[in-house]
Design a protein around this motif. Structure first.
Motif, PDB file in Angstrom:
ATOM      1  N   PHE A  10      -6.398  -7.467 -21.836  1.00  0.00           N
ATOM      2  CA  PHE A  10      -5.308  -6.957 -20.998  1.00  0.00           C
ATOM      3  C   PHE A  10      -5.044  -5.480 -21.259  1.00  0.00           C
ATOM      4  N   SER A  16      -6.238  -6.399 -14.680  1.00  0.00           N
ATOM      5  CA  SER A  16      -5.908  -7.300 -15.790  1.00  0.00           C
ATOM      6  C   SER A  16      -4.476  -7.821 -15.687  1.00  0.00           C
ATOM      7  N   SER A  17      -3.592  -7.063 -15.047  1.00  0.00           N
ATOM      8  CA  SER A  17      -2.221  -7.545 -14.845  1.00  0.00           C
ATOM      9  C   SER A  17      -2.205  -8.710 -13.860  1.00  0.00           C
ATOM     10  N   LEU A  20      -3.686 -11.726 -15.652  1.00  0.00           N
ATOM     11  CA  LEU A  20      -2.723 -12.308 -16.590  1.00  0.00           C
ATOM     12  C   LEU A  20      -1.670 -13.121 -15.848  1.00  0.00           C
ATOM     13  N   ALA A  34      -2.355 -12.620 -24.059  1.00  0.00           N
ATOM     14  CA  ALA A  34      -2.822 -11.301 -23.622  1.00  0.00           C
ATOM     15  C   ALA A  34      -3.063 -10.439 -24.846  1.00  0.00           C
ATOM     16  N   THR A  36      -4.195  -6.532 -26.020  1.00  0.00           N
ATOM     17  CA  THR A  36      -4.422  -5.140 -25.629  1.00  0.00           C
ATOM     18  C   THR A  36      -5.011  -4.375 -26.808  1.00  0.00           C
ATOM     19  N   ALA A  50       1.238  -1.635 -20.489  1.00  0.00           N
ATOM     20  CA  ALA A  50       0.841  -2.995 -20.860  1.00  0.00           C
ATOM     21  C   ALA A  50       1.998  -3.741 -21.522  1.00  0.00           C
ATOM     22  N   ALA A  54       3.769  -7.098 -19.805  1.00  0.00           N
ATOM     23  CA  ALA A  54       3.705  -8.373 -20.532  1.00  0.00           C
ATOM     24  C   ALA A  54       5.109  -8.889 -20.848  1.00  0.00           C
ATOM     25  N   HIS A  61       1.816 -11.569 -26.172  1.00  0.00           N
ATOM     26  CA  HIS A  61       1.078 -10.307 -26.135  1.00  0.00           C
ATOM     27  C   HIS A  61       0.776  -9.842 -27.553  1.00  0.00           C
TER      28      HIS A  61
END
Length: 255
Positions: A10, A16-17, A20, A34, A36, A50, A54, A61
């Motif tokens: 992510f 990627s958003s 997710l 997720a 990052t 990010a 999230a 996350h």
């Protein structure tokens, strides 16, 4: 999705958003993590985006750190540079998945990615990473369209790419220049240009913006402001690419 429990690579960008959001809706909270990656090749603004997305989504996350600059195969910047970056990332994500009982690691590649040179996709195949958006036939346009329908704040975000993509192949990548490129792009964005790349050619900065923004550089005051700041960052020559912004422009030498 039928994938059980998944780790989502992510970045906080458009693709990627959306991935997710879909994973969380379909597989439910406890089955989605997720992750990052933070490194010197990514901008601080991407990490903030990010984290914000999230948190708003209520997704689990995790932040991890990668260090591509310690890998000489990466810093030498060969044409398959992205392979080494993605391999490090996906190895770490696979390890997280293994230790925490997740079935798959997912990335947000889409069908448009198959149209450009993407050596990172080799690492993805080697390590068994799944790309459900590509598998389902989603293009970038589709992802933006459905993100808009879902009222995701990321729907119309500018495309993002790691700062290493600003270097021509063969030009060594180092922290000092990465910082300089990020500072140059941040300054131009603060002038109201949302999509920008500052391509690094030694002492030359080649600026790419959307074609509709090129006309702004005709204004002497605006142009002088950009030039002055980038020269303070130790670029000697400041140029504007008249073809405008396009994804993977430095891959044009490979065609």
């Amino acid at each position: 999705m039928g994938m059980g429990r998944v780790v989502v690579a992510f970045s906080g960008g458009v693709d990627s958003s959306f991935l997710l959001k879909m994973a969380k809706d379909i597989l439910q909270d406890g089955n989605v993590l997720a992750v990052t990656a933070v490194s010197e090749t990514y901008t601080s603004s991407e990490l903030k985006q990010a984290k914000r997305f999230a948190k708003k989504l209520g997704a689990r996350h995790k932040i991890i750190f990668t260090d591509e600059l310690k890998n000489k195969n990466f810093t030498k910047n060969p044409i398959n540079r992205c392979y080494y970056c993605k391999k490090e990332l996906f190895c770490k994500l696979n390890e997280i998945a293994r230790k925490q009982g997740f079935n798959y690691v997912l990335d947000a590649s889409n069908t448009d990615d198959a149209k450009d040179y993407r050596p990172g996709s080799i690492a993805k195949k080697e390590l068994g990473i799944r790309s459900p958006l590509m598998e389902a036939g989603f293009s970038k346009y589709d992802i933006r369209r459905y993100s808009t329908k879902l009222k995701l704040e990321t729907a119309m975000l500018p495309s993002m790419a790691c700062l290493a993509s600003r270097f021509p192949y063969g030009e060594k990548i180092n922290k000092k220049t990465l910082v300089k490129i990020e500072a140059a792009e941040d300054f131009i964005k603060r002038q109201g240009i949302t999509q920008v790349r500052v391509r690094y050619h030694g002492n030359v900065a080649r600026i790419e913006v959307e074609k509709e923004d090129i006309k702004r550089f005709v204004n002497k005051k605006f142009c002088d402001k950009i030039t002055k700041h980038l020269k303070q960052l130790e670029f000697k020559y400041i140029t504007l690419d008249l073809e405008g912004y396009r994804t993977g422009s430095l891959n044009e030498v490979l065609r």
